[in-house]
Each structure stands twice: as C-alpha cells, then as structure tokens.
Scaffold this active site. Structure first.
Site, PDB file in Angstrom:
ATOM      1  N   HIS A  87     -34.834 -31.664   1.071  1.00 42.50           N
ATOM      2  CA  HIS A  87     -34.055 -32.864   1.368  1.00 42.50           C
ATOM      3  C   HIS A  87     -32.569 -32.556   1.177  1.00 42.50           C
ATOM      4  O   HIS A  87     -32.206 -31.518   0.642  1.00 42.50           O
ATOM      5  CB  HIS A  87     -34.374 -33.973   0.356  1.00 42.50           C
ATOM      6  N   GLU A 106     -34.088 -31.692  -3.587  1.00 44.96           N
ATOM      7  CA  GLU A 106     -32.871 -32.197  -2.958  1.00 44.96           C
ATOM      8  C   GLU A 106     -31.773 -31.150  -3.074  1.00 44.96           C
ATOM      9  O   GLU A 106     -31.584 -30.550  -4.133  1.00 44.96           O
ATOM     10  CB  GLU A 106     -32.387 -33.472  -3.658  1.00 44.96           C
TER      11      GLU A 106
END
Length: 187
Positions: free
Chosen positions: A34, A116
C-alpha cells in the site's frame, strides 16, 4: 530481520487496537503493498501512527475530519527514511484491505499481510524503502513461504476503490531485491 512472536525485532512498535484474530488461525499467504501519506502528499509527523491507533485529531487538519472515524491498520509502515513501524503482529489480522479479492478469494485481510509505504501513487519511493520492504518481505517468506508466490498491490485486490501503491512503485526493482524464487508471481 528477526521475527519475535509476530513482531519484527528491528521495528518501532506502535500497537494498534484495530486488529483481530485470523479465521481458524490461518497463516498469511499474501503480501499487499500500500501507500499512505497524511495529510495527503505530506510526509513525516505523527498522523499515520495516530490513524492506525484511533487517536487522530479530526481538528488537526481539514482532511482528518473525514477519516477520524475509520478503524484501520496495517501490519507495518515503512517511512521515507526507511524506518519500520509495526502496528499489528503478523499472525493477527490487520484491517488494511477492506472489500477485496485475490485470485477469486475474498476478504484478503483474513490471509494477507499489509505493508504501507509512506508515499503517493506518483512520487518515486526511496532507496531506503525498497531495501527495507525487501528485507521485511524476505523475513516474512522465511516464516510464511506461500507469500513468495503471492505479492500484489492494493490496486489489484480492490481495483474499483484503490490505486496504491501506484505507477511510481517499481515492481521489477522490488522483485530483484527479494530472495530469488523460480515460481514468484508479483503484480
């Protein structure tokens, strides 16, 4: 990288309340990459930690009023300088994928690990981020071998809603840094 009871020994730990158990103690078999920046397009600061711990101040920035109610997390964040922050142990289910499907299987949070990268879809990721993402991925593959064949972006498991990690993520570069495997599929 060392894993200790689901935690990376090298990571800064910021435990999130936004997680639960995987169904039937299922082992992770998918890595989802992400990106995130809070406020959008800005880096550094405490805001990602605050979002993932449910403590973001909706009055600190106009954008935060629309996200303060969210109960979301990722297993890890890799900041622009390469710092790794871990929010959820890898053996637990972080809430990063939302409505999602991978190779016909829905509810990707059940069987995936979400990492992330601090960034945007259009700004190049840093050398430190690629190095750390590869190091974390190699540690995960050692513990959860099925991940070697199953790595993808959020955009591929939720294409109607998500675009990350975006065209700025260099999958070939990442692939070259991950321990070679003749059967790896990364999209």
């Amino acid at each position: 990288m060392l894993l200790d009871e689901g935690w990376l020994a090298e990571a800064r730990r910021v435990p999130s309340p936004h997680y639960d158990c995987r169904p039937d103690d299922e082992n992770p078999s998918l890595l989802v990459v992400h990106n995130i920046s809070l406020p959008p397009g800005e880096f550094g600061g405490p805001w990602i930690d605050a979002l993932f711990t449910g403590t973001i101040d909706p009055n600190a920035h106009p954008y935060f009023a629309g996200i303060a109610h969210l109960r979301v997390s990722a297993h890890c964040l890799i900041r622009r300088d390469g710092e790794i922050v871990q929010y959820v142990p890898f053996d637990k289910r972080a809430w990063h994928a939302g409505v999602s499907s991978y190779q016909g299987r829905e509810r990707c949070n059940d069987f995936s690990i979400g990492i992330e990268l601090e960034g945007t879809d259009t700004l190049a990721y840093t050398d430190a981020q690629y190095q750390q993402l590869a190091a974390v991925t190699n540690a995960l593959i050692t513990r959860y071998p099925a991940i070697a064949n199953n790595m993808t972006g959020h955009c591929n498991i939720a294409p109607e809603r998500k675009t990350d990690p975006g065209p700025s993520f260099d999958w070939a570069r990442f692939r070259a840094l991950v321990t070679p495997s003749s059967h790896k599929e990364m999209t």
